[in-house]
Design an enzyme around this catalytic site. Structure first.
Site, PDB file in Angstrom:
ATOM      1  CE1 TYR A 120       1.115  -0.523   4.378  1.00 49.65           C
ATOM      2  CE2 TYR A 120       0.472   1.770   4.287  1.00 49.65           C
ATOM      3  CZ  TYR A 120       1.120   0.744   4.921  1.00 49.65           C
ATOM      4  OH  TYR A 120       1.775   0.971   6.093  1.00 49.65           O
ATOM      5  CB  SER A 129       5.675   9.220   9.687  1.00 52.02           C
ATOM      6  OG  SER A 129       5.947   7.932  10.152  1.00 52.02           O
ATOM      7  CB  THR A 153       2.657   3.988  13.330  1.00 51.50           C
ATOM      8  OG1 THR A 153       3.054   3.053  12.322  1.00 51.50           O
ATOM      9  CG2 THR A 153       1.153   4.112  13.376  1.00 51.50           C
ATOM     10  CG  ASP A 154       7.326   3.645   9.952  1.00 50.45           C
ATOM     11  OD1 ASP A 154       6.603   2.780  10.479  1.00 50.45           O
ATOM     12  OD2 ASP A 154       7.801   3.529   8.803  1.00 50.45           O
ATOM     13  CE  LYS A 187       5.315   0.789  13.735  1.00 54.89           C
ATOM     14  NZ  LYS A 187       5.232   1.251  12.351  1.00 54.89           N
ATOM     15  CD  GLU A 241      28.136  -3.716  31.949  1.00 52.00           C
ATOM     16  OE1 GLU A 241      29.071  -4.303  31.380  1.00 52.00           O
ATOM     17  OE2 GLU A 241      26.936  -3.938  31.676  1.00 52.00           O
TER      18      GLU A 241
END
Ligand code: GLU
Length: 327
Positions: A27, A60, A93-94, A166, A283
Site C-alpha cells: 500500500y 512518516s 506510526t514509524d 513503537k 558499566e
C-alpha cells in the site's frame, strides 16, 4: 451545548494509506487526502466539529524539519485560539513517537494535542484508522484531557508522548508505553483516565528552535570498531546518540572514541534494547568520560531531546543529564 471544535492536521501515514486491494500487503502511505479521510468518518456521527488542515501527504519516515515547523506553528495557533478545543494530528506510526515528543517538549501543556495513526491502510480489511480517529476525537473532546501534554492514541490506549514507543512492525497493538503505562483506555463509547493530569499549567519546557542540528544515532553491534564514530564527527555531527547494547554499552574501542568525541560534542548513551533504563556509571564511567545517560528514553526520543537541547544552547553536561533524567 456546542460541539468541540477540533483542528485536524493531516500528515499522511497508514491512516491515510490506500492499498492495492483490501487483502494486499502492499500500500501507499498518505495516498488519501485529509478531506477524503474525513469523508470516510461521516458515518460515525462524531459529536465534534472537525477543521481540516493538510500539512503533508507522506509516509512518516520522510517527516522532518519543514513538517515539524508547520505542525508546531499550527498547534501554537490552536492553543492560543479560544474557539479551538484541541488538535488531532494524523500521522504515520514509524516516527509518531518523535513528532509527539518534539511537540511535547516545545509546547505548553494546555489543550490536548493527540497524534493518531493506524497499522492498516484505510481500505484494508479490518482497518483500524477510523476507530483510532474516533477514539482520538473522544479524548480531545474530554475536558479532563487538558494538562496532559501531547498524547498518542493507538489500539484503544492513550499514551503520553514521553513514554510512547513503537514496538512492533505490523500488529494492531504496535505501541508500548515505557516506563510509565498508558494514561487512559479509550473506545468510541468510553474513556477512562487512570490518574489526574500530570502537567497542569506547565509552560513549554524548551523554546521552539530556528533549526535543528545534525545529530546521529550510532547502533552498536558486537565486534564493531570505532571508525563509525570518527565518520560521524567527519560529517559534522553536533551530537551523537549511542543505541548501545544492554545498559548503553559498546566495545571498549567505541566507548573510548565516544569519550574523545565528547570533548567536542555531546554524547548520549541509550539502549538498543526495547525496554529498560540506562543509568549513569553502571558499566561505563560517565562521570570520568563526560558522557550522558539517556535514562528512560530510547534512541529515537533521546535524539529528539538532544537536538532540542543543542538548539537551545544547553550544552553543559550536568544540565543535559538533568533534562534526560526528567524524561
Ligand atoms: N511507514 C509509514 C509511516 O510511518 C507507514 C507506517 C504507518 O503509518 O503505520 O507513515
Amino acid at each position: 451545548m456546542t460541539n468541540p471544535r477540533i483542528l485536524v492536521l493531516g500528515t499522511g501515514g497508514t491512516i491515510a494509506g490506500s492499498a492495492v486491494s483490501a487483502t494486499s500487503a502492499a500500500y501507499q502511505p498518505g495516498g488519501l487526502s485529509l478531506e477524503a479521510m474525513l469523508g470516510n468518518l461521516a458515518g460515525l456521527e462524531l459529536a465534534a466539529e472537525l477543521i481540516p488542515q493538510e500539512v503533508a501527504q507522506i509516509g512518516s519516515q520522510d517527516i522532518g524539519w519543514p513538517q515539524w515547523q508547520a505542525l508546531h506553528a499550527a498547534c501554537a495557533g490552536a492553543l492560543a485560539d479560544p474557539a479551538i478545543t484541541g488538535v488531532i494530528i494524523t500521522h504515520g506510526t514509524d516516527t509518531a513517537e518523535e513528532t509527539a515528543f518534539l511537540l511535547d517538549l516545545t509546547l505548553p501543556a494546555g489543550k490536548p494535542i493527540v497524534l493518531v495513526g493506524a497499522m492498516r491502510p484505510a481500505d484494508a480489511v479490518g482497518a483500524d484508522g477510523m476507530r483510532n480517529f474516533a477514539n482520538a476525537a473522544r479524548v480531545v473532546s474530554d475536558p479532563a484531557a487538558a494538562g496532559r501534554g501531547v498524547m498518542l492514541v493507538m489500539g484503544d490506549g492513550v499514551l503520553a508522548a514521553r513514554d510512547a514507543r513503537k514496538a512492533a512492525t505490523s500488529s494492531i497493538d504496535a505501541f508500548k508505553s515505557f516506563p510509565r503505562g498508558a494514561i487512559a483506555r479509550v473506545t468510541p463509547a468510553r474513556l477512562d483516565w487512570f490518574g489526574p493530569p500530570h502537567r497542569v499549567g506547565e509552560k513549554a519546557r524548551f523554546a521552539w528552535p530556528e533549526a535543528l542540528p545534525r545529530v546521529a544515532i550510532l547502533a552498536a553491534g558486537a565486534g564493531m570498531d570505532e571508525q563509525p564514530v570518527k565518520a560521524l564527527l567527519g560529517i559534522g555531527c553536533k551530537g551523537i546518540v549511542l543505541a548501545g547494547m544492554g545498559q548503553g554499552n559498546a566495545p571498549a574501542c567505541v566507548i573510548a572514541a565516544l569519550a574523545e568525541a565528547a570533548a567536542g560534542v555531546p554524547v548520549v548513551r541509550s539502549s538498543r534494547v526495547d525496554e529498560g533504563i540506562v543509568d549513569r556509571n553502571v558499566e561505563v564511567d560517565d562521570d570520568g568520560l563526560g558522557l550522558i545517560a539517556a535514562r528512560a528514553l530510547g534512541p529515537a526520543k533521546a535524539r529528539v531531546l538532544l537536538m532540542v537541547l543543542i538548539a537551545n544552547g544547553i550544552t553543559d553536561t550536568g544540565q543535559m543529564q538533568a533534562a534526560f533524567d526528567a524524561g
